[in-house]
Design an enzyme around this catalytic site. Structure first.
Site, short mmCIF file in Angstrom:
data_model
loop_
_atom_site.label_atom_id
_atom_site.label_comp_id
_atom_site.label_asym_id
_atom_site.label_seq_id
_atom_site.Cartn_x
_atom_site.Cartn_y
_atom_site.Cartn_z
N LYS A 1 -21.62 11.02 24.11
CA LYS A 1 -20.73 9.91 24.46
C LYS A 1 -19.83 9.61 23.27
O LYS A 1 -20.32 9.31 22.18
CB LYS A 1 -21.55 8.68 24.84
N ARG B 1 -14.52 -2.25 29.88
CA ARG B 1 -14.94 -3.41 29.08
C ARG B 1 -14.36 -4.69 29.67
O ARG B 1 -14.99 -5.74 29.59
CB ARG B 1 -14.56 -3.21 27.61
N LYS C 1 -17.24 0.92 18.00
CA LYS C 1 -18.55 1.51 18.25
C LYS C 1 -18.75 2.84 17.52
O LYS C 1 -19.57 3.66 17.90
CB LYS C 1 -18.74 1.68 19.78
N LYS D 1 -19.18 12.20 28.19
CA LYS D 1 -18.35 11.04 28.53
C LYS D 1 -17.41 10.73 27.39
O LYS D 1 -17.87 10.70 26.26
CB LYS D 1 -19.30 9.86 28.76
N SER E 1 -13.34 4.72 33.21
CA SER E 1 -12.39 3.74 33.73
C SER E 1 -10.94 4.04 33.36
O SER E 1 -10.05 3.91 34.19
CB SER E 1 -12.79 2.35 33.23
N TYR F 1 -15.11 6.58 39.84
CA TYR F 1 -14.75 5.41 40.65
C TYR F 1 -14.02 5.84 41.92
O TYR F 1 -13.84 5.04 42.82
CB TYR F 1 -13.88 4.45 39.82
C1 PBG Z 1 -21.59 0.71 27.74
C2 PBG Z 1 -20.89 1.59 28.68
C3 PBG Z 1 -19.52 1.84 28.61
C4 PBG Z 1 -19.20 2.62 29.71
C5 PBG Z 1 -20.39 2.86 30.42
N1 PBG Z 1 -21.43 2.22 29.75
C6 PBG Z 1 -18.50 1.33 27.68
C7 PBG Z 1 -18.66 1.43 26.23
O1 PBG Z 1 -19.43 2.22 25.71
O2 PBG Z 1 -17.99 0.65 25.55
C8 PBG Z 1 -17.83 3.07 30.02
C9 PBG Z 1 -17.54 3.47 31.42
C10 PBG Z 1 -16.12 3.51 31.76
O3 PBG Z 1 -15.21 3.34 30.92
O4 PBG Z 1 -15.84 3.72 32.95
N2 PBG Z 1 -22.82 0.93 27.38
#
Ligand code: PBG
Length: 332
Positions: free
Chosen positions: A202, A212, A225, A256, A282, A321
């Site tokens: 990730k 978010r 992060k 991801k 997203s 989505y």
């Molecule tokens: C957080 C989490 C995130 C997503 C899934 N779980 C965001 C992040 O790490 O800040 C993102 C999913 C998306 O953007 O569709 N644990």
């Protein structure tokens, strides 16, 4: 790869692209409804369908409405839903206790969905960000994201979700050692058949922006992060993370975001052959949707092309989505 055995004009590669039937016959990969996992956002209340501004077409759903969505998913043949709660701001604390409350929004939704549509797989998210006063996936002390303390919290969260009936747990936090700790705790508690899909590779990505907003974490996030999510410049590190998570007991792994990281999907699949998923996040959804809404391209075609690319890159499935929309088209 075979060498090319003939020269032009004996070899004309266009021959097999001439008609739909011939193209169909030689198609190498195929996207199907069975490849899709549908991520959905939850909110409190009843009869609620609250739009997410940065994700046109996506709503946060109250538990009664997510049950309806689950019924729709099952009807369309979508195998799994993945739940993301928008937690009431008053319930967000520095200790994140709401994350393992058996009655929290996500756990209530799991129970309601499994009661109404038991055949549908329910996947969860394991990370503290929807419950954290500072928007991070882990516990924070003096500006530092604590690893081992966070893992203890994630284990509690995992057990509460398994207890509620989740089929697949999705640790998305990127702490070290969490897969092993969760797996041991599940075994000890008798949850032997609960699967783990690790968000193994990730990346620290700008493409999570709309998410978010959807879970109400963007305004709160202090800093970034990058001390736990991966550097987008790295590829070998993804393989080490996947190997580590598989060795600790992950059943499936995820890459991801998706589209900008198809090279990683391919390497992971080739290296380990494990069930490999990509999350079309997203921001990827927002890009395609926004361009389509502006009339800048054919949104349906772009969506299907983007999803097919994951299969070509070696993925077994995709969190997207677009799942219900794609399912409707794929079913004709
Ligand atoms: C957080 C989490 C995130 C997503 C899934 N779980 C965001 C992040 O790490 O800040 C993102 C999913 C998306 O953007 O569709 N644990």
């Amino acid at each position: 790869m075979q060498p090319i055995l003939a020269d032009h004009p004996s070899l004309r590669l266009r021959r097999l692209r001439r008609t739909p039937a011939l193209r169909d016959l030689v198609q190498e990969t195929r996207l199907s409804v069975a490849d899709l996992i549908w991520p959905v956002f939850l909110c409190d209340g009843e009869g609620e369908e609250r739009p997410v501004a940065s994700m046109p077409g996506v709503n946060r759903l109250s538990v009664d409405r997510v049950v309806r969505a689950a019924e729709k998913a099952a009807m369309l043949g979508i195998p799994a839903l993945c739940l993301f709660p928008y937690t009431d701001p008053d319930l967000r604390t520095e200790a994140c206790e709401e994350a393992w409350n058996p009655e929290n929004l996500a756990n209530r939704a799991i129970r309601a969905i499994k009661a109404a549509v038991p055949e549908l797989a329910v996947m969860t998210d394991i990370a503290l960000d929807p419950y954290n006063a500072n928007g991070h996936d882990g516990l924070v002390r003096d500006g530092v994201i604590l690893n081992d303390e966070t893992v203890e919290a994630l284990v509690r969260m995992a057990l509460a979700q398994a207890e509620a009936g989740a089929d697949i747990l999705g640790p998305s936090d990127m702490m070290d050692g969490r897969i092993g700790a969760i797996r041991r705790a599940l075994e000890a508690a008798g949850h032997r058949d609960v699967a783990i899909m690790s968000y193994a590779a990730k990346y620290a990505s700008a493409f999570y922006g709309p998410f978010r907003d959807a879970v109400g974490a963007s305004g709160r996030l202090v800093g970034d992060k990058k001390t736990y999510q991966m550097n987008p410049a790295n590829s070998d590190e993804a393989l080490r993370l996947v190997a580590r998570d598989l060795s600790e007991g992950a059943d499936m792994v995820m890459v991801k975001p998706g589209m900008p990281y198809l090279d990683i999907c391919r390497r992971v699949k080739d290296a380990y052959g494990a069930p490999t998923f990509a999350y079309q996040v997203s921001g990827e959804y927002a890009m395609i949707r926004a361009a389509a809404l502006n009339g800048w391209f054919d949104g349906e075609a772009a969506m299907l092309e983007s999803l097919a690319a994951f299969k070509r890159a070696g993925c077994d499935g995709i969190l997207t989505y677009f799942a219900p929309e794609a399912a409707r088209i794929l079913r004709g």
